[in-house]
Design an enzyme around this catalytic site. Structure first.
Site, PDB file in Angstrom:
ATOM      1  N   ASN A 186      43.658 -13.635  -0.719  1.00 20.35           N
ATOM      2  CA  ASN A 186      42.389 -14.291  -1.038  1.00 20.35           C
ATOM      3  C   ASN A 186      42.448 -14.695  -2.511  1.00 20.35           C
ATOM      4  O   ASN A 186      42.296 -13.859  -3.386  1.00 20.35           O
ATOM      5  CB  ASN A 186      41.238 -13.307  -0.784  1.00 20.35           C
ATOM      6  CG  ASN A 186      39.898 -13.863  -1.226  1.00 20.35           C
ATOM      7  OD1 ASN A 186      39.767 -15.045  -1.530  1.00 20.35           O
ATOM      8  ND2 ASN A 186      38.891 -12.998  -1.268  1.00 20.35           N
ATOM      9  N   LYS A 207      40.453 -16.506  -4.157  1.00 23.02           N
ATOM     10  CA  LYS A 207      39.126 -16.665  -4.793  1.00 23.02           C
ATOM     11  C   LYS A 207      39.116 -17.977  -5.597  1.00 23.02           C
ATOM     12  O   LYS A 207      39.749 -18.938  -5.201  1.00 23.02           O
ATOM     13  CB  LYS A 207      38.792 -15.432  -5.643  1.00 23.02           C
ATOM     14  CG  LYS A 207      38.999 -14.135  -4.853  1.00 23.02           C
ATOM     15  CD  LYS A 207      38.438 -12.918  -5.505  1.00 23.02           C
ATOM     16  CE  LYS A 207      38.714 -11.702  -4.629  1.00 23.02           C
ATOM     17  NZ  LYS A 207      38.081 -10.498  -5.136  1.00 23.02           N
ATOM     18  N   HIS A 257      32.602 -12.122   2.928  1.00 18.53           N
ATOM     19  CA  HIS A 257      33.169 -11.382   1.789  1.00 18.53           C
ATOM     20  C   HIS A 257      32.019 -10.846   0.929  1.00 18.53           C
ATOM     21  O   HIS A 257      30.990 -11.511   0.779  1.00 18.53           O
ATOM     22  CB  HIS A 257      34.071 -12.312   0.969  1.00 18.53           C
ATOM     23  CG  HIS A 257      34.869 -11.583  -0.050  1.00 18.53           C
ATOM     24  ND1 HIS A 257      34.329 -11.174  -1.251  1.00 18.53           N
ATOM     25  CD2 HIS A 257      36.155 -11.153  -0.047  1.00 18.53           C
ATOM     26  CE1 HIS A 257      35.265 -10.530  -1.933  1.00 18.53           C
ATOM     27  NE2 HIS A 257      36.386 -10.506  -1.230  1.00 18.53           N
ATOM     28  N   GLU A 295      31.597 -10.751  -2.148  1.00 17.15           N
ATOM     29  CA  GLU A 295      31.176 -11.663  -3.231  1.00 17.15           C
ATOM     30  C   GLU A 295      30.244 -12.742  -2.689  1.00 17.15           C
ATOM     31  O   GLU A 295      29.315 -13.169  -3.365  1.00 17.15           O
ATOM     32  CB  GLU A 295      32.417 -12.261  -3.916  1.00 17.15           C
ATOM     33  CG  GLU A 295      33.098 -11.224  -4.796  1.00 17.15           C
ATOM     34  CD  GLU A 295      34.587 -11.434  -5.005  1.00 17.15           C
ATOM     35  OE1 GLU A 295      35.096 -12.544  -4.765  1.00 17.15           O
ATOM     36  OE2 GLU A 295      35.256 -10.454  -5.404  1.00 17.15           O
ATOM     37  N   GLU A 351      36.470  -3.674   3.177  1.00 18.36           N
ATOM     38  CA  GLU A 351      36.651  -3.771   1.731  1.00 18.36           C
ATOM     39  C   GLU A 351      35.521  -3.047   1.008  1.00 18.36           C
ATOM     40  O   GLU A 351      34.432  -3.613   0.818  1.00 18.36           O
ATOM     41  CB  GLU A 351      36.632  -5.240   1.295  1.00 18.36           C
ATOM     42  CG  GLU A 351      37.748  -6.064   1.882  1.00 18.36           C
ATOM     43  CD  GLU A 351      38.045  -7.269   0.982  1.00 18.36           C
ATOM     44  OE1 GLU A 351      39.169  -7.343   0.496  1.00 18.36           O
ATOM     45  OE2 GLU A 351      37.148  -8.078   0.748  1.00 18.36           O
ATOM     46  N   GLY A 402      38.647  -5.650  -7.161  1.00 19.66           N
ATOM     47  CA  GLY A 402      38.859  -6.146  -8.521  1.00 19.66           C
ATOM     48  C   GLY A 402      38.663  -5.092  -9.596  1.00 19.66           C
ATOM     49  O   GLY A 402      38.610  -5.412 -10.785  1.00 19.66           O
ATOM     50  N   SER A 407      41.721  -3.937  -4.474  1.00 15.91           N
ATOM     51  CA  SER A 407      42.759  -3.556  -5.448  1.00 15.91           C
ATOM     52  C   SER A 407      44.081  -3.134  -4.806  1.00 15.91           C
ATOM     53  O   SER A 407      44.763  -2.250  -5.323  1.00 15.91           O
ATOM     54  CB  SER A 407      42.247  -2.462  -6.385  1.00 15.91           C
ATOM     55  OG  SER A 407      41.144  -2.927  -7.130  1.00 15.91           O
TER      56      SER A 407
HETATM   57  P1  PGA Z   1      41.176  -7.417  -5.103  1.00 14.38           P
HETATM   58  O1  PGA Z   1      40.267  -8.325  -4.143  1.00 14.38           O
HETATM   59  O2  PGA Z   1      42.493  -7.195  -4.385  1.00 14.38           O
HETATM   60  O3  PGA Z   1      41.354  -8.225  -6.354  1.00 14.38           O
HETATM   61  O4  PGA Z   1      40.435  -6.143  -5.321  1.00 14.38           O
HETATM   62  C1  PGA Z   1      40.236  -8.124  -2.754  1.00 14.38           C
HETATM   63  C2  PGA Z   1      39.233  -9.043  -2.117  1.00 14.38           C
HETATM   64  O5  PGA Z   1      38.170  -9.240  -2.703  1.00 14.38           O
HETATM   65  O6  PGA Z   1      39.469  -9.596  -1.034  1.00 14.38           O
END
Ligand code: PGA
Length: 257
Positions: A10, A12, A100, A102, A172, A178, A218
């Site tokens: 992903n 983003k 997601h 976000e 998640e 992140g 992460s």
């Molecule tokens: P990250 O993001 O690996 O940077 O924690 C995962 C995601 O949001 O899909």
């Protein structure tokens, strides 16, 4: 039942279309053929990159699945700035992330909207990666399962068992996205198992045995092997580490075993 592992990058709102082309090419060529045969690998570029990435995947015959990061549920209409699932399908997008955290937290996506998107993604011949996960406060209050299973039930409402069997659910935990913090492999397994048990209760054991469940938050090459050793973790949804093709390639190779 054996499930093919699936590792999804992903990206983003990162990598412009030039950078995206280079990243997907480097990723493909850094993966040995036998890894391509044993793991599904998808990339989810920003929308402005999708046409470029599609062209390079097709022209160079890359063994990478093209994905998107979200879409609207309507195919056309007065929705300024939104992305049509029909147009994604025209670009040969196969997998679409929806729900997601976000999108939920920053852009107000509700469970009901996620459910409409899941249905629209199927209607246009693509496969959803439906995300769920709890916040730190919910985890500390002991509400992880209630939150995650509530999101899963709402997101899957009204689907056929065959649809659920073919899709991907990404667990998640929001506090791990992140932040550099990951759930322990045991915690990830416990929640992924609870999701599978809930799918079995609503859609039957065969469906639960087929649906693929990713862990995300992460994920790095160093944590992949232990996560993938868990019986109910079938893959990873990778954010930051998927921007570096070498690190992402190591994650995919760990998933291949
Ligand atoms: P990250 O993001 O690996 O940077 O924690 C995962 C995601 O949001 O899909």
């Amino acid at each position: 039942m054996s499930r093919t592992p699936i590792i999804s990058g992903n990206w983003k709102m990162n990598l412009n279309h030039f950078e995206a082309i280079q990243t997907v090419q480097k990723l493909h060529y850094s993966l040995p053929k036998e890894v391509h045969d044993s793991v599904d690998v998808s990339v989810h570029p920003p929308f402005t990159d999708i046409r470029s990435v599609q062209t390079v995947i097709e022209a160079d015959d890359l063994d990478i699945i093209l994905g998107a990061q979200h879409c609207h549920w309507e195919p056309t209409g007065a929705f300024t700035g939104e992305i049509s699932p029909a147009f994604l399908a025209k670009l040969d997008v196969k997998l679409v992330i929806c729900g997601h955290s976000e999108r939920r937290d920053l852009f107000g996506e509700t469970d009901e909207m996620v459910n409409r998107k899941v249905k629209a993604i199927f209607q246009h011949g693509m496969t959803p990666i439906m995300c769920c996960g709890e916040s730190l406060a919910e985890r500390e209050a002991g509400e992880t399962e209630a939150k995650v299973l509530g999101q899963v039930a709402a997101g899957l409402e009204g689907l056929q068992a065959e649809q659920v069997a073919s899709m991907v659910i990404a667990y998640e935990p929001i506090w791990a996205i992140g932040t550099g913090k990951t759930a322990t492999a045991d915690d990830a397994q416990a929640v992924c198992q609870a999701i599978r048990v809930a799918v079995a209760a609503s859609f039957g054991a065969d469906t639960a045995g087929a649906v693929r469940i990713q862990y995300g938050g992460s994920v790095k090459a160093g944590t992949t092997e232990e996560l993938m050793a868990q019986p109910d973790v079938d893959g990873a949804l990778v954010g930051g580490a998927s921007l570096d093709p070498e690190e992402f390639s190591r994650i995919v190779q760990f998933a291949a075993g």
